[in-house]
Write a protein that holds these residues in place. Sequence first.
Motif, PDB file in Angstrom:
ATOM      1  N   LEU A  12       0.832  -1.206   0.000  1.00  0.00           N
ATOM      2  CA  LEU A  12       0.000   0.000   0.000  1.00  0.00           C
ATOM      3  C   LEU A  12       0.866   1.256   0.000  1.00  0.00           C
ATOM      4  N   THR A  13       1.923   1.248   0.810  1.00  0.00           N
ATOM      5  CA  THR A  13       2.831   2.400   0.864  1.00  0.00           C
ATOM      6  C   THR A  13       3.498   2.629  -0.482  1.00  0.00           C
ATOM      7  N   LYS A  14       3.941   1.545  -1.121  1.00  0.00           N
ATOM      8  CA  LYS A  14       4.585   1.669  -2.436  1.00  0.00           C
ATOM      9  C   LYS A  14       3.597   2.204  -3.468  1.00  0.00           C
ATOM     10  N   PHE A  15       2.364   1.692  -3.441  1.00  0.00           N
ATOM     11  CA  PHE A  15       1.361   2.159  -4.404  1.00  0.00           C
ATOM     12  C   PHE A  15       1.081   3.648  -4.206  1.00  0.00           C
ATOM     13  N   ASN A  16       0.879   4.066  -2.967  1.00  0.00           N
ATOM     14  CA  ASN A  16       0.577   5.480  -2.693  1.00  0.00           C
ATOM     15  C   ASN A  16       1.722   6.386  -3.131  1.00  0.00           C
ATOM     16  N   ASN A  17       2.957   5.980  -2.814  1.00  0.00           N
ATOM     17  CA  ASN A  17       4.121   6.792  -3.190  1.00  0.00           C
ATOM     18  C   ASN A  17       4.284   6.857  -4.706  1.00  0.00           C
ATOM     19  N   ASP A  18       4.212   5.688  -5.344  1.00  0.00           N
ATOM     20  CA  ASP A  18       4.412   5.642  -6.797  1.00  0.00           C
ATOM     21  C   ASP A  18       3.301   6.390  -7.535  1.00  0.00           C
ATOM     22  N   SER A  19       2.052   6.218  -7.097  1.00  0.00           N
ATOM     23  CA  SER A  19       0.945   6.888  -7.773  1.00  0.00           C
ATOM     24  C   SER A  19       1.047   8.410  -7.622  1.00  0.00           C
ATOM     25  N   SER A  20       1.505   8.876  -6.462  1.00  0.00           N
ATOM     26  CA  SER A  20       1.662  10.323  -6.253  1.00  0.00           C
ATOM     27  C   SER A  20       2.732  10.893  -7.184  1.00  0.00           C
ATOM     28  N   ILE A  21       3.850  10.162  -7.317  1.00  0.00           N
ATOM     29  CA  ILE A  21       4.929  10.607  -8.212  1.00  0.00           C
ATOM     30  C   ILE A  21       4.446  10.618  -9.655  1.00  0.00           C
ATOM     31  N   LEU A  22       3.731   9.569 -10.059  1.00  0.00           N
ATOM     32  CA  LEU A  22       3.233   9.489 -11.432  1.00  0.00           C
ATOM     33  C   LEU A  22       2.211  10.579 -11.724  1.00  0.00           C
ATOM     34  N   GLU A  23       1.326  10.858 -10.775  1.00  0.00           N
ATOM     35  CA  GLU A  23       0.340  11.921 -10.970  1.00  0.00           C
ATOM     36  C   GLU A  23       1.037  13.266 -11.178  1.00  0.00           C
ATOM     37  N   LYS A  24       2.080  13.497 -10.405  1.00  0.00           N
ATOM     38  CA  LYS A  24       2.836  14.746 -10.541  1.00  0.00           C
ATOM     39  C   LYS A  24       3.493  14.829 -11.915  1.00  0.00           C
ATOM     40  N   ASP A  25       4.119  13.716 -12.346  1.00  0.00           N
ATOM     41  CA  ASP A  25       4.777  13.695 -13.660  1.00  0.00           C
ATOM     42  C   ASP A  25       3.762  13.884 -14.794  1.00  0.00           C
ATOM     43  N   GLN A  35       6.377   4.894 -18.525  1.00  0.00           N
ATOM     44  CA  GLN A  35       5.361   3.848 -18.725  1.00  0.00           C
ATOM     45  C   GLN A  35       5.633   2.588 -17.896  1.00  0.00           C
ATOM     46  N   PRO A  36       6.907   2.096 -17.793  1.00  0.00           N
ATOM     47  CA  PRO A  36       7.136   0.924 -16.936  1.00  0.00           C
ATOM     48  C   PRO A  36       6.699   1.147 -15.494  1.00  0.00           C
ATOM     49  N   ALA A  37       6.990   2.343 -14.964  1.00  0.00           N
ATOM     50  CA  ALA A  37       6.559   2.657 -13.600  1.00  0.00           C
ATOM     51  C   ALA A  37       5.042   2.718 -13.520  1.00  0.00           C
ATOM     52  N   ASP A  41       2.884   1.072 -15.499  1.00  0.00           N
ATOM     53  CA  ASP A  41       2.366  -0.304 -15.609  1.00  0.00           C
ATOM     54  C   ASP A  41       2.506  -1.047 -14.277  1.00  0.00           C
ATOM     55  N   ASP A  42       3.654  -0.888 -13.613  1.00  0.00           N
ATOM     56  CA  ASP A  42       3.869  -1.550 -12.313  1.00  0.00           C
ATOM     57  C   ASP A  42       2.891  -1.031 -11.272  1.00  0.00           C
ATOM     58  N   CYS A  43       2.656   0.267 -11.291  1.00  0.00           N
ATOM     59  CA  CYS A  43       1.750   0.877 -10.313  1.00  0.00           C
ATOM     60  C   CYS A  43       0.317   0.397 -10.535  1.00  0.00           C
ATOM     61  N   VAL A  44      -0.107   0.322 -11.789  1.00  0.00           N
ATOM     62  CA  VAL A  44      -1.459  -0.163 -12.109  1.00  0.00           C
ATOM     63  C   VAL A  44      -1.606  -1.621 -11.691  1.00  0.00           C
ATOM     64  N   TYR A  45      -0.577  -2.425 -11.967  1.00  0.00           N
ATOM     65  CA  TYR A  45      -0.616  -3.848 -11.588  1.00  0.00           C
ATOM     66  C   TYR A  45      -0.729  -3.994 -10.073  1.00  0.00           C
ATOM     67  N   LEU A  46       0.060  -3.191  -9.349  1.00  0.00           N
ATOM     68  CA  LEU A  46       0.032  -3.259  -7.885  1.00  0.00           C
ATOM     69  C   LEU A  46      -1.316  -2.805  -7.351  1.00  0.00           C
ATOM     70  N   GLY A  47      -1.870  -1.741  -7.921  1.00  0.00           N
ATOM     71  CA  GLY A  47      -3.172  -1.254  -7.473  1.00  0.00           C
ATOM     72  C   GLY A  47      -4.275  -2.279  -7.708  1.00  0.00           C
ATOM     73  N   LYS A  48      -4.278  -2.898  -8.888  1.00  0.00           N
ATOM     74  CA  LYS A  48      -5.286  -3.924  -9.181  1.00  0.00           C
ATOM     75  C   LYS A  48      -5.126  -5.126  -8.255  1.00  0.00           C
ATOM     76  N   ASP A  49      -3.879  -5.485  -7.981  1.00  0.00           N
ATOM     77  CA  ASP A  49      -3.626  -6.614  -7.080  1.00  0.00           C
ATOM     78  C   ASP A  49      -4.198  -6.345  -5.690  1.00  0.00           C
ATOM     79  N   LEU A  50      -4.087  -5.106  -5.232  1.00  0.00           N
ATOM     80  CA  LEU A  50      -4.605  -4.756  -3.901  1.00  0.00           C
ATOM     81  C   LEU A  50      -6.131  -4.775  -3.865  1.00  0.00           C
TER      82      LEU A  50
END
Length: 313
Positions: free
Chosen positions: A144-157, A190-192, A194-203
């Motif tokens: 959950l922590t990784k998803f929140n951090n990664d999604s925040s960075i991606l949203e900013k980018d 895009q790799p980041a 894709d990983d974030c989407v996969y992690l979010g769906k898994d959760l």
Amino acid sequence: LEIPVDKVKKDYKQLLEAVDNRCKMLEVAFIQAQGVQDALDNLIAHMKQTEDKIHLQMQPASLIVEKLLEQIREHQFILSDLETHRQSLNSVTDSARELLKTPSNARLAKVIESKMQAVTDNYARLRDKANAHNDFLESIYKKLTKFNNDSSILEKDLKQLQELANVEEKSVEILMKYLQDIVQNRKKIQPAYDDCVYLGKDLIERKDVTDSYVVRDKLKRLQTMWESLELRLDEKLKLTKQKAEKLAAFEVSRTEVLLWLTQMEARTSIFDPVALDLSVIRKQSDEHKLLFNEFKDFSKVIQRINDISTEYD
């Protein structure tokens, strides 16, 4: 006659002493056995309470960080309590084993041995169960922590790329290069993504979690931003490409017009003055009509360049 009597008295006294010692030993053994049994019973009762607490704790993990941390803290308390009672368990089982080395009552010894085995087995089972649930909670928290951090960075980018994609540049060549750079930057993340989407769906697809709407909303927002940027870039690249094609067509037509005008000026500049002879005037008129017809025919090229210019604007 006195000798046998004295012997009987002596044997009787020894028997009384032996019986008295045996009674004292049995009393001590009973007290010890009772103490061990009480201790074992207390541990059994505590294990039952701990098992009830663990059962209450064995709920789906929350995907709200604050709730999940509270679940982890509460479960850590149970783990700490189990570790505290481990010393008590070891002490009681050691005492029980010492007591069983010299059993004074076979039935009592069997009861103590049975209780000791039950306590030991229950403790091991509860410890494994508690550790497994703790590992589960820690795993969910890490994901959950990784998803929140990664999604925040991606949203900013993505937000920055969206702002860059809205730029207005008059130079088609510069704009095309600018948009292509944005496309490349999007491909880099895009790799980041894709990983974030996969992690979010898994959760959110797990059956052992709750409050999944939090992750689902973040994932939906991230996917919408990603798709929106893709559509925006495709639209602007398509429009810019069309502008480049129109500009190229305009330049071709412009060159054609300039060449025609130069040729027309050259032809009209060598016209003779208007003659006074009727036959010559008729010939000059025919030549002018020919030029006029060419002019009328070339008006299509002029219209085409005007159309291209309008479309380009």
